[in-house]
Structure formats: structure tokens, C-alpha cells
Design a protein around this motif. Structure first.
Motif, PDB file in Angstrom:
ATOM      1  N   SER A  67      -7.878  10.354   7.702  1.00 45.57           N
ATOM      2  CA  SER A  67      -7.861  11.629   6.974  1.00 45.57           C
ATOM      3  C   SER A  67      -8.409  11.512   5.555  1.00 45.57           C
ATOM      4  N   MET A  72     -12.114  14.196   6.673  1.00 42.57           N
ATOM      5  CA  MET A  72     -12.017  15.608   6.305  1.00 42.57           C
ATOM      6  C   MET A  72     -13.364  16.316   6.382  1.00 42.57           C
ATOM      7  N   ALA A  75     -14.107  17.010   9.991  1.00 38.69           N
ATOM      8  CA  ALA A  75     -13.377  18.196  10.454  1.00 38.69           C
ATOM      9  C   ALA A  75     -14.037  19.465   9.939  1.00 38.69           C
ATOM     10  N   TRP A  76     -14.420  19.458   8.676  1.00 32.53           N
ATOM     11  CA  TRP A  76     -15.072  20.621   8.074  1.00 32.53           C
ATOM     12  C   TRP A  76     -16.363  20.959   8.809  1.00 32.53           C
ATOM     13  N   HIS A  79     -15.764  22.411  12.336  1.00 26.68           N
ATOM     14  CA  HIS A  79     -15.365  23.814  12.239  1.00 26.68           C
ATOM     15  C   HIS A  79     -16.575  24.687  11.935  1.00 26.68           C
ATOM     16  N   MET A  88      -6.475  15.462  14.036  1.00 27.75           N
ATOM     17  CA  MET A  88      -6.678  14.346  13.114  1.00 27.75           C
ATOM     18  C   MET A  88      -5.419  13.486  13.067  1.00 27.75           C
ATOM     19  N   GLU A 298      -9.584  20.449   4.225  1.00 30.85           N
ATOM     20  CA  GLU A 298      -8.579  20.580   5.281  1.00 30.85           C
ATOM     21  C   GLU A 298      -8.278  22.049   5.576  1.00 30.85           C
ATOM     22  N   VAL A 303      -7.340  22.097   9.862  1.00 33.01           N
ATOM     23  CA  VAL A 303      -7.081  20.810  10.499  1.00 33.01           C
ATOM     24  C   VAL A 303      -5.655  20.733  11.033  1.00 33.01           C
ATOM     25  N   ARG A 305      -3.172  18.032  11.625  1.00 36.17           N
ATOM     26  CA  ARG A 305      -2.959  16.636  11.273  1.00 36.17           C
ATOM     27  C   ARG A 305      -1.707  16.084  11.945  1.00 36.17           C
TER      28      ARG A 305
END
Length: 536
Positions: A67, A72, A75-76, A79, A88, A298, A303, A305
């Protein structure tokens, strides 16, 4: 000064001032809170202790294992690409080297604490900053317009040299003319190198580093240290050498006689981003360091997590299976993550341990694991600002002309120009570059809280003497034994890192270690790249 004897510094002379006695007594009353992110989990994995059977199985399309900034940004990007079925696994500490903390309403960093304005090549960073509202308009112009709340306010930096504060980090006051001439020559060379292009038409030093020129003439700088390059160029100024050594320790956690000349020059020559509403070379900073930036990513990515550390990553007929665990009251609880693809957003020395048969991807841990620099970050909650010496006011970044400390930053700096808050946090950074990484890690583990406090306080005591301790309410110390990969000579040709960059399959890799040093721009680049591959 012997760090182990710091707590008796006030009684070192026969005639001790009353203020010194008060300061000594105050230090005796302070017991810092000490954090070792990842130590317990790392030792559990190192010792290969048995895990209980998984208590649950989590299924997802893409698993992001880590993370920090690479995880991050992955993940961004997922998306942004419309893929929302991902989860995550935090790793030992949420946000990794971008983590921060707080004393009540006052935030502070426990890792990275600033971001240079991105240069034109760093479009991936500009994408992020625009999406998070940090760049307000014209994100791809030569000079974007930034939210001024996060642009670093003046005064930015100062140096305690020969008992006096001076503006800037390179000594100038009382320095001979011939040394000042060398300073001027060096920075003129930097200005030239910033615009120099190799035979392939690319700038020689840019973020991300994969877009830098591959011209062998310039890549040859990776065969020597920065100190050797300085000597070859005829730079003899002790103050210039100290300054460049400080910069390498500050950025890479290693001395300039160990850092690759290519990496040492990249420190200066790649950072020339501009803003429509700030001076050249400005910085972005937040009271909590980079954690607000990570938290912004995040939130944008929504996210999901999960607390835990990865023990093993294996490919299966249906994708990837990651066994994870977390410690609850010292006892392990394990769970399984099954995914179509997994992004290993973790340091390479961890990936080498947990990814099943990592050699199949071209990575040899014994040959390719980087050398990792250990760091200490100490945050001092102050009930008031200590009395300053005359000449130069308190700045955001405050450095003392000594080693191994890196000075201290003021978390509430952005508020100073308006109304100074009644309380503040001074964040002291120490790169243990005065010893080998192995011996530094051993010292960290063996040292008492008082010894850690002594080292963390050395620069602050040099700056304020006995007047500092009475201002301190609490101290929070974070020890990072493997804080960052050090770009030693030859790092650009690390075979394993180069191989992992090109991996495209069920297991993907994303971490600043793929570039060889720990900075936001590199971590973000590999996170975005891995996300693009995972979305296919």
C-alpha cells in the motif's frame, strides 16, 4: 559527540548553567514511543515460523500487494481505467514510506515529506496531481497553476554553519572566494546538464528514469561514485563536497563516496519543474508528509484495504494465489487471496522472498537485491517554539553542518506566516550513513529508547542547546531498517530489476526499487505501468 552519552551532555563540564541542568532533567523525563514498521512481520517471515490454516479466502480480479505509493498509484490507475474489482493488502505498514502520524490535530511525516514540482516529462505525476486537485489548471503547460496551500512557503531552508544560521544549504558566509567560485561552477554545470540531450535525442536526466537518455557516454557515469566524478572535474571545495554528500544522504540514505555519479547528478539535473504561481524549483509539501497524497489516491480509487503481510505468491491454473497473515496480540492469523492477476508492490528483497520461483522472471536475489539504507525519523511535539538565534528565521527545512543527522522540518511551517500555532512538530531525520547498513540495523535493534532519542536529538541540541528540551511534550521515533534502495555504482544495469520491469503475466511488479532508488516519481511510474498491464 558520542550519541550514547547524549543524555549526560549537560553535565559534561564542571560548571553547568541552570538552564543546562533544567534541560538535562527534562530529557530524563522523556521516554519516546518507538515504532519498528515491519520488524515483527519481517522477523516472523525470516524465521519461517508456521502459520495456522487460512481463516478465510478473498477473491478478486486484481490483488495489489502493498500500500505504498506504487500500490496506491496502481489502484488509482485501475480505477481510472474502469476496473473496480481489486483489493489491496497493506503490507506491514499502511502507506509504506509515505506514512505519517499525528499528535491530536497536528500531523507529521514518518517517511517522505515533500514532492518536487514535476518536470515536463513527468506527465504521470501531473496526471495524479491534477486529478487530486493539487494542480488547479493547465496541468501539461510549461508552468501549471498549483493550489497554493501545498506550495512551500518561504523561508524554505537554512543551514547552521559555524554557529550561525544562514539562508540556503550550501555554506557561503565566511567561505573563501575560491570555494564560492567552485560552487558557482558546479551549479552552472547543473544548469547545462539539465538541458543536455544524448545521441538519442533524450534529456540525460529526467523523471521517470526510463525516459532518460541511453547514450553510453552519459550512462558511463554509473561506473563511478559522485565523489570520484567531483574529483575528476577538479572540485576541491570542502563545503561543496559536504553539501553534495548531504544531498546524497538526504535523497538516498548513502554517502556521496558510495552513490553512483549518475544518481548523484540526477538529484539536481532532473528537478526543474515550474509553476505559474511559484518560483523555479519550488516544492510541494503537506504537514503529514506524503501520507495526505497517498490517502488522496486511496480515496479517488475507492480502495478496499486489508491489513496483512504477504507470505507467498504462487501462480495457479486460474491466476494467482497469495497467502497473507497479520499479527493479533502477537499471534498470526492467515488468509488467502485469489486473483486473476497480482501486482507485487513491495521492495525487491521482500518480493524475492515471497514470490514463488522468482528466478523464472530473471531475478537472482543474491545477485540483484539492492543495498538498503536504514533511516530514523523522530517527531517532537513542542508546547512552544524554541528561542531562535538571530540572523536567519526558522525555515521549513533546517540543517546542521554535521553528520549523520539531516536536520529537521517544521510540520506547521505553512501556518507560520499567518498566525504561528501555539504548538508545533519538529521532524528530525537521520540517515545512518556513518556506518554500514548491516551495522546500522543492528544498532537500531540493540539501542534503548534513550539512545535513539540521543541520536534523534543531536541536530536539535546543536541548534537550540538546553532551550530545546523544556519545549518538548512527546517524541515519536520511527525506525526503518530497509528504508530505501541505495543507487550504488552499477545500479542502472541491475539485471534482475531490468528483467522484472518487462514482466507481463499473472504476476506483475511495481516498486521504486525497479528504478533503483526511492522517490515518488519512480514508484508512481511502475504502479501505473503495472495497472495498465493488469487491466488487459
Amino acid at each position: 559527540m558520542d550519541r550514547r552519552s547524549f543524555l549526560v551532555w549537560a553535565g559534561a563540564s564542571g560548571a553547568v548553567a541552570a538552564g543546562s541542568v533544567a534541560g538535562f532533567q527534562r530529557w530524563q523525563e522523556i521516554t519516546p514511543t518507538v515504532h519498528y514498521p515491519g520488524r515483527d512481520e519481517g522477523h516472523f517471515m525470516r524465521d519461517r515460523k508456521a502459520l495456522p490454516p487460512p481463516s478465510q479466502t478473498l477473491r478478486t480480479d486484481v490483488a495489489i500487494l502493498g500500500s505504498g505509493i506504487a500500490g496506491m498509484t496502481a489502484a488509482w490507475k485501475l480505477h481510472k481505467l474502469g476496473l473496480t474489482d481489486f483489493l489491496m493488502v497493506d503490507g506491514p505498514q499502511p502507506y509504506g514510506n509515505a506514512a505519517g502520524g499525528r499528535f491530536g490535530d497536528l500531523e507529521y511525516p514518518t517517511g517522505g515529506h515533500y514532492l518536487p514540482l514535476p518536470s515536463p516529462e513527468s506527465t504521470h505525476v501531473r496526471d495524479i496531481l491534477f486529478d487530486l486537485g493539487i494542480i488547479l489548471r493547465d496541468p501539461y503547460a510549461e508552468k501549471p497553476y498549483y493550489d497554493e496551500r501545498w506550495l512551500l512557503h518561504a523561508p524554505e531552508e537554512r543551514l547552521l554553519f559555524q554557529g550561525r544560521w544562514q539562508e540556503g544549504f550550501i555554506p557561503t558566509e565566511g567561505v573563501p572566494d575560491w570555494e564560492l567560485a567552485e560552487h558557482k561552477r558546479f551549479f552552472a554545470e547543473v544548469d547545462k546538464l539539465r538541458q543536455t540531450r544524448g545521441s538519442d535525442g533524450k534529456r540525460i536526466f529526467v523523471f521517470p528514469t526510463v525516459l532518460s537518455s541511453q547514450d553510453p557516454q552519459w550512462r558511463a557515469l554509473d561506473r563511478i561514485t559522485l565523489k570520484q566524478w567531483l574529483e575528476q572535474q577538479g572540485y576541491r571545495s570542502p563545503t561543496l563536497h559536504w553539501y553534495l554528500n548531504y544531498c546524497c544522504r538526504d535523497d538516498y540514505g548513502a554517502r556521496y563516496d558510495h552513490v553512483s555519479a549518475w544518481a548523484g547528478l540526477h538529484y539536481y539535473c532532473s528537478r526543474w519543474g515550474q509553476a505559474a504561481n511559484a518560483s523555479n524549483g519550488a516544492w510541494l509539501t503537506w504537514p503529514g508528509g506524503l501520507q495526505p497524497l497517498a490517502a488522496g489516491l486511496e480515496q479517488k480509487a475507492a480502495v478496499k484495504r486489508h491489513a496483512g503481510t504477504v507470505v507467498s505468491v504462487k501462480t495457479t491454473g486460474r491466476g494467482v494465489e497469495a497467502l497473507c497473515f497479520r499479527l493479533e496480540h502477537g499471534k498470526p492469523v492467515s488468509y488467502l487471496v485469489q486473483a486473476r492477476k497480482a501486482i507485487c508492490a513491495m521492495p525487491l528483497y521482500v518480493a524475492a522472498r515471497v514470490v514463488d520461483n522468482i528466478a523464472q522472471y530473471g531475478y537472482d536475489a543474491e545477485r540483484d537485491n539492492p543495498v538498503y539504507s536504514p533511516w530514523l525519523v523522530a517527531n517532537f511535539l513542542l508546547n512552544r517554539f524554541p528561542q531562535e538565534k538571530p540572523h536567519t528565521p526558522l525555515s521549513w527545512d533546517n540543517v546542521v553542518y554535521q553528520e549523520p543527522g539531516l536536520g529537521f522540518v517544521v510540520s506547521t511551517h505553512q501556518d507560520i506566516r499567518v498566525t504561528p500555532p501555539p504548538k508545533t512538530v519538529f521532524s528530525a531525520y537521520v540517515a545512518l550513513s556513518d556506518r554500514t547498513p548491516v551495522s546500522a540495523r543492528r544498532w537500531m535493534v540493540a539501542s534503548s529508547p534513550a539512545e535513539l532519542l540521543a541520536l534523534a536529538s543531536a541536530d536539535l541540541q546543536a541548534a537550540y542547546g538546553a532551550a530545546f528540551a523544556p519545549c518538548v511534550e512527546r517524541v515519536d521515533i520511527t525506525l526503518r531498517g530497509h528504508a530505501m534502495a541505495a543507487p550504488l555504482p552499477g545500479f542502472l544495469s541491475n539485471q534482475g530489476a531490468l528483467a522484472l520491469r518487462g514482466v507481463d503475466g499473472p504476476v506483475l511488479f511495481a516498486h521504486s526499487d525497479l528504478s533503483g532508488f526511492s522517490v515518488f516519481e519512480e514508484a508512481a511510474w511502475w504502479g501505473i505501468r503495472a495497472a495498465a498491464l493488469a487491466a488487459q
